[in-house]
Design an enzyme around this catalytic site. Structure first.
Site, PDB file in Angstrom:
ATOM      1  N   GLY A  40       0.820  -1.206   0.000  1.00  0.00           N
ATOM      2  CA  GLY A  40       0.000   0.000   0.000  1.00  0.00           C
ATOM      3  C   GLY A  40       0.849   1.249   0.000  1.00  0.00           C
ATOM      4  O   GLY A  40       2.069   1.187   0.143  1.00  0.00           O
TER       5      GLY A  40
ATOM      6  N   GLY B 146       0.847   5.409   1.518  1.00  0.00           N
ATOM      7  CA  GLY B 146       0.232   6.386   2.401  1.00  0.00           C
ATOM      8  C   GLY B 146       0.548   7.794   1.963  1.00  0.00           C
ATOM      9  O   GLY B 146       0.973   8.040   0.831  1.00  0.00           O
TER      10      GLY B 146
ATOM     11  N   GLY C   4       4.593   7.654   2.688  1.00  0.00           N
ATOM     12  CA  GLY C   4       5.369   6.427   2.553  1.00  0.00           C
ATOM     13  C   GLY C   4       4.773   5.396   1.634  1.00  0.00           C
ATOM     14  O   GLY C   4       3.614   5.463   1.225  1.00  0.00           O
TER      15      GLY C   4
ATOM     16  N   VAL D 118       4.507   1.118   1.466  1.00  0.00           N
ATOM     17  CA  VAL D 118       4.604  -0.055   2.332  1.00  0.00           C
ATOM     18  C   VAL D 118       4.846  -1.295   1.478  1.00  0.00           C
ATOM     19  O   VAL D 118       4.091  -1.576   0.537  1.00  0.00           O
ATOM     20  CB  VAL D 118       3.329  -0.232   3.182  1.00  0.00           C
ATOM     21  CG1 VAL D 118       3.495  -1.407   4.145  1.00  0.00           C
ATOM     22  CG2 VAL D 118       3.019   1.042   3.953  1.00  0.00           C
TER      23      VAL D 118
ATOM     24  N   LYS E  63       7.637   0.141   5.871  1.00  0.00           N
ATOM     25  CA  LYS E  63       7.242   1.432   5.304  1.00  0.00           C
ATOM     26  C   LYS E  63       8.463   2.328   5.172  1.00  0.00           C
ATOM     27  O   LYS E  63       9.300   2.389   6.081  1.00  0.00           O
ATOM     28  CB  LYS E  63       6.197   2.101   6.209  1.00  0.00           C
ATOM     29  CG  LYS E  63       5.571   3.350   5.599  1.00  0.00           C
ATOM     30  CD  LYS E  63       4.389   3.823   6.433  1.00  0.00           C
ATOM     31  CE  LYS E  63       3.670   4.986   5.765  1.00  0.00           C
ATOM     32  NZ  LYS E  63       2.480   5.433   6.509  1.00  0.00           N
TER      33      LYS E  63
ATOM     34  N   ASP F 188      -6.839  11.506   9.587  1.00  0.00           N
ATOM     35  CA  ASP F 188      -7.005  10.829   8.293  1.00  0.00           C
ATOM     36  C   ASP F 188      -7.727   9.499   8.487  1.00  0.00           C
ATOM     37  O   ASP F 188      -7.397   8.499   7.853  1.00  0.00           O
ATOM     38  CB  ASP F 188      -5.629  10.611   7.642  1.00  0.00           C
ATOM     39  CG  ASP F 188      -5.744  10.286   6.154  1.00  0.00           C
ATOM     40  OD1 ASP F 188      -6.846  10.450   5.586  1.00  0.00           O
ATOM     41  OD2 ASP F 188      -4.738   9.864   5.562  1.00  0.00           O
TER      42      ASP F 188
ATOM     43  N   ASN G 262      -7.610   3.460   5.548  1.00  0.00           N
ATOM     44  CA  ASN G 262      -6.534   3.470   6.536  1.00  0.00           C
ATOM     45  C   ASN G 262      -6.821   2.543   7.717  1.00  0.00           C
ATOM     46  O   ASN G 262      -6.205   2.669   8.769  1.00  0.00           O
ATOM     47  CB  ASN G 262      -6.292   4.892   7.041  1.00  0.00           C
ATOM     48  CG  ASN G 262      -5.662   5.768   5.973  1.00  0.00           C
ATOM     49  OD1 ASN G 262      -4.934   5.268   5.109  1.00  0.00           O
ATOM     50  ND2 ASN G 262      -5.938   7.051   6.008  1.00  0.00           N
TER      51      ASN G 262
ATOM     52  N   ASP H 191      -1.722   4.196   9.314  1.00  0.00           N
ATOM     53  CA  ASP H 191      -1.365   5.419   8.573  1.00  0.00           C
ATOM     54  C   ASP H 191      -1.506   6.671   9.417  1.00  0.00           C
ATOM     55  O   ASP H 191      -2.531   7.347   9.414  1.00  0.00           O
ATOM     56  CB  ASP H 191      -2.211   5.550   7.295  1.00  0.00           C
ATOM     57  CG  ASP H 191      -1.474   6.390   6.249  1.00  0.00           C
ATOM     58  OD1 ASP H 191      -0.718   7.295   6.640  1.00  0.00           O
ATOM     59  OD2 ASP H 191      -1.647   6.131   5.041  1.00  0.00           O
TER      60      ASP H 191
END
Length: 342
Positions: free
Chosen positions: A110, A112, A115, A117, A133, A239, A244, A257
């Site tokens: 994933g 973010g 970052g 991951v 991450k 967020d 997330n 996240d």
């Protein structure tokens, strides 16, 4: 008589010679001092004069202050902590892991705010699967934001509904954070993947469904418990959204996240970073103000996402009109597939 006169002149000539020698030495010393002074003066002027490379750096600073130069003591600390590769900051020493014990795979799990991951593994006593991450960009601003995210996570005590922080290391001036690995990905994608089966189940007579109302409620309870823990820690997530929330092997939901999180009672956003517009409370949309109650509003949006199996909030409303509509009193209606009890 001649002899007497000669004896008298000899000492006078000697005094003259000595005076000449002394004067010559003094003149020579003066010349040397002047020469040395000129050399030193020229050297200083040469050192203080702006070189072409320095001028180019200054121009670059004006054009893109986020990627060149030092803008604050925080950035200065981060450049010293990361760019010089001296290891983690003092407050994170207890979380330091060795680079040789970390294996990073090509598989991207994933992305973010700051970052990316990837799947990986960590070997300490035994090999264990982890999510790793790292910052996406090499700019000073990205490094600073990523380090703030790491510091925020380090302040959170372990909780079953918050993604666990395992450790971190710095390698070749890049920060890597090892996190708990959760195999079922994020909640939004999981809900959307089950949507076709859900629609089929709703039309069948056997009532078999991949996700029951109990499952959906459990997601909500897990998220509420995780967010309550963050609130008690004094952290504003900022967020909170289904994308997330990560799911464990048993579908336990965990908050993840923390790229926009802040450890403050009330936070006013001054930067122009991307924000999750459709998940924000009214005070965040209109005044850029965030508090724990702002996360409660976002939690309500997440419950709507769960009930709609991952739909996008406020369908049919343009983002630029959303704040005005909310101030006028608009709220999303109950989803069609949501029972009155829910």
């Amino acid at each position: 008589m001649f002899k007497y006169a000669g004896a008298t002149d000899a000492p006078n000539n000697g005094h003259v010679n000595v005076a000449a020698i002394i004067l010559g030495v003094l003149l020579a010393i003066a010349v040397i001092v002047i020469i040395i002074g000129c050399v030193v003066w020229r050297k200083r002027n040469s050192d203080s004069a702006p070189k072409l490379d320095d001028q180019l750096i200054e121009i670059s600073n004006v054009r893109d202050p986020s990627t060149h130069g030092i803008e604050s003591p925080i950035i200065e600390d981060i450049e010293r902590d990361i760019n010089e590769d001296i290891g983690l900051p003092a407050w994170a020493k207890g979380l330091e892991i060795q680079w040789q014990n970390l294996t990073i795979e090509d598989k991207v799990l994933g992305k973010g705010i700051f970052g990316e991951v990837r799947a990986g593994s960590l070997e300490i006593r035994e090999m264990s699967k982890v999510a790793i991450k790292t910052v996406k960009g090499a700019t000073t601003t990205a490094s600073e934001d990523f380090l703030v995210e790491f510091k925020t996570m380090s302040q959170i005590k372990p909780h079953p509904n918050v993604v666990g922080l395992i450790g971190a290391c710095i390698h070749k001036a890049v920060l890597y954070i090892a996190l708990e690995y959760l195999p079922n990905g994020n909640l939004r994608d999981y809900l959307r993947s089950t949507r076709p089966q859900q629609q089929v189940a709703m039309k069948s007579d056997d009532g078999v469904s991949p996700l029951t109302s109990s499952n959906l409620l459990t997601f909500g309870i897990d998220i509420a418990r995780g967010m309550d823990h963050l609130s008690d820690t004094g952290i504003i997530h900022r967020d909170l959204a289904a994308r997330n929330i990560l799911l464990g092997e048993d579908l336990t939901a965990k908050i993840s996240d923390f790229g926009l999180s802040r450890g403050e009672d009330i936070y006013f956003q001054k930067s122009k970073n991307r924000v999750p517009f459709r998940w924000l409370a009214i005070e965040s949309l209109t005044r850029r103000m965030y508090k724990s109650k702002s996360d409660v509003w976002s939690f309500g949006i997440v419950l709507w996402e769960i009930a709609t199996f991952g739909a996008t909030p406020y369908p049919g409303i343009q983002s630029k009109l959303l704040a005005k509509r909310l101030q006028e009193g608009y709220r999303m209606p109950k989803p069609e597939n949501c029972a009155d009890e829910m």
